[in-house]
Design a protein around this motif. Structure first.
Motif, mmCIF file in Angstrom:
data_model
loop_
_atom_site.group_PDB
_atom_site.id
_atom_site.type_symbol
_atom_site.label_atom_id
_atom_site.label_comp_id
_atom_site.label_asym_id
_atom_site.label_seq_id
_atom_site.Cartn_x
_atom_site.Cartn_y
_atom_site.Cartn_z
ATOM 1 N N PRO A 99 0.835 -1.200 0.000
ATOM 2 C CA PRO A 99 0.000 0.000 0.000
ATOM 3 C C PRO A 99 0.877 1.261 0.000
ATOM 4 O O PRO A 99 1.995 1.253 0.524
ATOM 5 N N GLU A 100 0.370 2.328 -0.576
ATOM 6 C CA GLU A 100 1.143 3.566 -0.738
ATOM 7 C C GLU A 100 1.749 4.056 0.574
ATOM 8 O O GLU A 100 2.922 4.446 0.621
ATOM 9 N N ALA A 101 0.992 4.050 1.660
ATOM 10 C CA ALA A 101 1.499 4.555 2.936
ATOM 11 C C ALA A 101 2.673 3.714 3.438
ATOM 12 O O ALA A 101 3.647 4.248 3.975
ATOM 13 N N VAL A 102 2.603 2.418 3.251
ATOM 14 C CA VAL A 102 3.689 1.530 3.677
ATOM 15 C C VAL A 102 4.897 1.729 2.767
ATOM 16 O O VAL A 102 6.044 1.809 3.232
ATOM 17 N N ARG A 103 4.645 1.846 1.491
ATOM 18 C CA ARG A 103 5.731 2.086 0.529
ATOM 19 C C ARG A 103 6.475 3.365 0.902
ATOM 20 O O ARG A 103 7.706 3.410 0.914
ATOM 21 N N ALA A 104 5.732 4.398 1.257
ATOM 22 C CA ALA A 104 6.342 5.671 1.641
ATOM 23 C C ALA A 104 7.200 5.517 2.897
ATOM 24 O O ALA A 104 8.269 6.124 3.006
ATOM 25 N N GLU A 105 6.735 4.689 3.816
ATOM 26 C CA GLU A 105 7.477 4.480 5.064
ATOM 27 C C GLU A 105 8.820 3.791 4.812
ATOM 28 O O GLU A 105 9.813 4.081 5.467
ATOM 29 N N LEU A 106 8.854 2.880 3.861
ATOM 30 C CA LEU A 106 10.080 2.144 3.546
ATOM 31 C C LEU A 106 10.963 2.872 2.537
ATOM 32 O O LEU A 106 12.176 2.656 2.495
ATOM 33 N N ALA A 107 10.366 3.713 1.726
ATOM 34 C CA ALA A 107 11.074 4.311 0.591
ATOM 35 C C ALA A 107 12.250 5.186 0.987
ATOM 36 O O ALA A 107 13.262 5.208 0.277
ATOM 37 N N GLY A 108 12.144 5.895 2.083
ATOM 38 C CA GLY A 108 13.250 6.777 2.479
ATOM 39 C C GLY A 108 14.550 6.013 2.656
ATOM 40 O O GLY A 108 15.602 6.421 2.149
ATOM 41 N N VAL A 109 14.479 4.904 3.347
ATOM 42 C CA VAL A 109 15.680 4.099 3.563
ATOM 43 C C VAL A 109 16.118 3.436 2.262
ATOM 44 O O VAL A 109 17.309 3.440 1.921
ATOM 45 N N LEU A 110 15.183 2.896 1.512
ATOM 46 C CA LEU A 110 15.553 2.250 0.257
ATOM 47 C C LEU A 110 16.182 3.256 -0.710
ATOM 48 O O LEU A 110 17.192 2.950 -1.362
ATOM 49 N N ASP A 111 15.634 4.462 -0.766
ATOM 50 C CA ASP A 111 16.217 5.498 -1.623
ATOM 51 C C ASP A 111 17.641 5.831 -1.179
ATOM 52 O O ASP A 111 18.536 6.014 -2.013
ATOM 53 N N ALA A 112 17.866 5.892 0.131
ATOM 54 C CA ALA A 112 19.213 6.180 0.644
ATOM 55 C C ALA A 112 20.175 5.046 0.300
ATOM 56 O O ALA A 112 21.338 5.288 -0.066
ATOM 57 N N LEU A 113 19.700 3.810 0.397
ATOM 58 C CA LEU A 113 20.554 2.665 0.047
ATOM 59 C C LEU A 113 20.851 2.655 -1.446
ATOM 60 O O LEU A 113 21.968 2.327 -1.860
ATOM 61 N N ASP A 114 19.865 3.019 -2.262
ATOM 62 C CA ASP A 114 20.087 3.116 -3.706
ATOM 63 C C ASP A 114 21.125 4.196 -4.021
ATOM 64 O O ASP A 114 21.984 4.004 -4.884
ATOM 65 N N ALA A 115 21.034 5.320 -3.332
ATOM 66 C CA ALA A 115 21.996 6.404 -3.554
ATOM 67 C C ALA A 115 23.404 5.965 -3.163
ATOM 68 O O ALA A 115 24.382 6.305 -3.842
ATOM 69 N N ARG A 116 23.501 5.223 -2.100
ATOM 70 C CA ARG A 116 24.798 4.701 -1.657
ATOM 71 C C ARG A 116 25.387 3.768 -2.717
ATOM 72 O O ARG A 116 26.572 3.843 -3.038
ATOM 73 N N PHE A 117 24.555 2.896 -3.269
ATOM 74 C CA PHE A 117 24.985 2.000 -4.332
ATOM 75 C C PHE A 117 25.431 2.804 -5.546
ATOM 76 O O PHE A 117 26.484 2.547 -6.133
ATOM 77 N N ALA A 118 24.634 3.801 -5.933
ATOM 78 C CA ALA A 118 24.969 4.620 -7.105
ATOM 79 C C ALA A 118 26.294 5.351 -6.915
ATOM 80 O O ALA A 118 27.092 5.450 -7.854
ATOM 81 N N ALA A 119 26.538 5.836 -5.699
ATOM 82 C CA ALA A 119 27.786 6.566 -5.432
ATOM 83 C C ALA A 119 29.008 5.655 -5.502
ATOM 84 O O ALA A 119 30.114 6.125 -5.809
ATOM 85 N N ALA A 120 28.824 4.389 -5.230
ATOM 86 C CA ALA A 120 29.955 3.441 -5.220
ATOM 87 C C ALA A 120 30.124 2.710 -6.545
ATOM 88 O O ALA A 120 30.969 1.831 -6.669
ATOM 89 N N THR A 121 29.312 3.081 -7.542
ATOM 90 C CA THR A 121 29.358 2.423 -8.843
ATOM 91 C C THR A 121 29.361 3.471 -9.950
ATOM 92 O O THR A 121 29.063 4.643 -9.714
ATOM 93 N N ASP A 122 29.708 3.029 -11.131
ATOM 94 C CA ASP A 122 29.645 3.866 -12.329
ATOM 95 C C ASP A 122 28.744 3.186 -13.342
ATOM 96 O O ASP A 122 28.561 1.964 -13.301
ATOM 97 N N GLN A 123 28.235 3.981 -14.279
ATOM 98 C CA GLN A 123 27.470 3.417 -15.384
ATOM 99 C C GLN A 123 28.392 2.480 -16.167
ATOM 100 O O GLN A 123 29.529 2.826 -16.459
#
Length: 156
Positions: A99-123
């Motif tokens: 559900p959208e509300a649950v997705r929003a609750e988890l998304a902040g951390v998942l977005d931060a983890l994705d950003a961490r992955f992106a910073a440690a990798t290149d295209q």
């Protein structure tokens, strides 16, 4: 220390609604995993190996490994990298099913983890990982950008 402080903090503060939604996803996953076992082993398995929390932990752990390398007591083969990318695909599916509300609750951390992955990798513009990731890349959507990234410093 668990090695996954962001995931640990997220799970400590999950709302009851998010906890229930995650538990429902995990219950479905448990049945999938148990169905692959013999009847005598099936009842001994009480939680899924690929629970939502464990998928978050694996993605967080990969970010740490890519940033600083595996700890001396860790072995991180290339196959683990591919498994972690598959796990991120699974997280995308889980997130879409919540559900959208649950997705929003988890998304902040998942977005931060994705950003961490992106910073440690290149295209991966040269296709350096194509020989090893061809199957995974072939079934992944373009939206799953993690399949087309290569670690700045390979941990394997």
């Amino acid at each position: 220390m668990s090695g996954t402080p962001e995931t640990d903090a997220l799970w400590a503060r999950l709302s009851p609604a998010a906890g229930a939604a995650v538990a429902a996803v995990d219950a479905e996953r448990l049945e999938v995993e148990r169905a692959r076992l013999s009847p005598e082993r099936r009842e001994a398995v009480t939680e899924p190996v690929y629970s939502v929390r464990r998928r978050f932990e694996a993605w967080e752990r990969l970010g740490r490994i890519l940033e600083s390398g595996p700890r001396p007591d860790e072995f991180y083969p290339f196959s683990a990298y591919e498994n972690d990318l598959d796990g991120r695909d699974s997280l995308a599916g889980v997130m879409a099913s919540l559900p959208e509300a649950v997705r929003a609750e988890l998304a902040g951390v998942l977005d931060a983890l994705d950003a961490r992955f992106a910073a440690a990798t290149d295209q991966d513009v040269t296709g350096a990982l194509d020989p090893w990731l061809r199957t995974g890349r072939g079934r992944a959507t373009q939206a799953h950008v993690w399949w087309w990234r290569v670690p700045k410093s390979a941990p394997w």
